[in-house]
Scaffold this motif. Structure first.
Motif, short mmCIF file in Angstrom:
data_model
loop_
_atom_site.label_atom_id
_atom_site.label_comp_id
_atom_site.label_asym_id
_atom_site.label_seq_id
_atom_site.Cartn_x
_atom_site.Cartn_y
_atom_site.Cartn_z
N ASP A 54 32.21 23.01 27.13
CA ASP A 54 33.01 23.84 26.25
C ASP A 54 34.47 23.93 26.70
O ASP A 54 35.26 24.66 26.09
CB ASP A 54 32.43 25.24 26.18
CG ASP A 54 32.33 25.91 27.54
OD1 ASP A 54 31.94 27.09 27.60
OD2 ASP A 54 32.62 25.25 28.55
N GLY A 55 34.81 23.21 27.75
CA GLY A 55 36.18 23.25 28.23
C GLY A 55 36.53 24.48 29.05
O GLY A 55 37.66 24.62 29.50
N ALA A 56 35.57 25.36 29.27
CA ALA A 56 35.85 26.62 29.95
C ALA A 56 36.02 26.45 31.45
O ALA A 56 36.68 27.24 32.11
CB ALA A 56 34.73 27.62 29.67
N THR A 57 35.40 25.42 31.99
CA THR A 57 35.44 25.19 33.44
C THR A 57 35.99 23.80 33.72
O THR A 57 35.56 22.82 33.12
CB THR A 57 34.04 25.30 34.06
OG1 THR A 57 33.47 26.57 33.69
CG2 THR A 57 34.11 25.23 35.56
N THR A 58 36.95 23.75 34.64
CA THR A 58 37.53 22.47 35.03
C THR A 58 37.61 22.37 36.55
O THR A 58 37.53 23.38 37.25
CB THR A 58 38.94 22.30 34.44
OG1 THR A 58 39.78 23.38 34.90
CG2 THR A 58 38.92 22.29 32.92
N ASP A 59 37.80 21.17 37.02
CA ASP A 59 37.88 20.92 38.46
C ASP A 59 38.81 19.75 38.70
O ASP A 59 38.82 18.80 37.89
CB ASP A 59 36.49 20.62 39.01
CG ASP A 59 36.47 20.43 40.51
OD1 ASP A 59 35.71 19.56 41.00
OD2 ASP A 59 37.22 21.14 41.22
N TYR A 60 39.56 19.81 39.79
CA TYR A 60 40.50 18.75 40.12
C TYR A 60 40.45 18.46 41.62
O TYR A 60 40.24 19.36 42.42
CB TYR A 60 41.94 19.16 39.78
CG TYR A 60 42.17 19.54 38.34
CD1 TYR A 60 41.99 20.85 37.92
CD2 TYR A 60 42.58 18.59 37.42
CE1 TYR A 60 42.21 21.21 36.59
CE2 TYR A 60 42.81 18.94 36.09
CZ TYR A 60 42.62 20.26 35.69
OH TYR A 60 42.84 20.60 34.37
#
Length: 124
Positions: A54-60
């Motif tokens: 859902d695009g709510a969580t991201t990581d880099y």
């Protein structure tokens, strides 16, 4: 069968920007966790960024935090990677990947679907 196609790569000077796109040939794109990986010549493929269904969580990874932004538009079955302040060490082939679950992962083995890659070259 899910097919992924990257676009947007190219040659850019250090400090410049590029926006990568990953188009998926699947209607239920919103059910897949997605990630971006890159591979430089002579190096192993490495995780760059991941995003939940859902695009709510991201990581880099640390080296791109604050410079890259991952996003997705489920209505268009497309994922993006906005890359700003590019550095020569960002030079690599960039691949998008899709998982059969709704969350991202840093492990390449968690992804079932892969694009062919798009080349990003940053000159100094």
């Amino acid at each position: 069968q899910v097919q992924l196609a990257e676009s947007g790569g190219g040659l850019v000077q250090a400090g410049g920007s590029l926006r990568l796109s990953c188009a998926a040939s699947v209607r239920a794109f919103g059910g897949y966790g997605m990630g971006w990986f890159r591979q430089a010549p002579g190096k192993e493929r490495e995780f760059v960024a991941g995003i939940s269904w859902d695009g709510a969580t991201t990581d880099y990874i640390d080296s791109v935090k604050g410079r890259f932004t991952i996003s997705r538009d489920n209505a268009k079955s497309t994922m993006y990677l906005q890359m700003n302040s590019l550095k020569p060490e960002d030079t690599a082939a960039y691949f998008c990947a899709g998982a059969r679950h709704s969350w991202w992962s840093r492990a390449a083995s968690e992804y079932t679907y892969w694009g062919q890659g798009t080349q990003v070259t940053v000159s100094s």
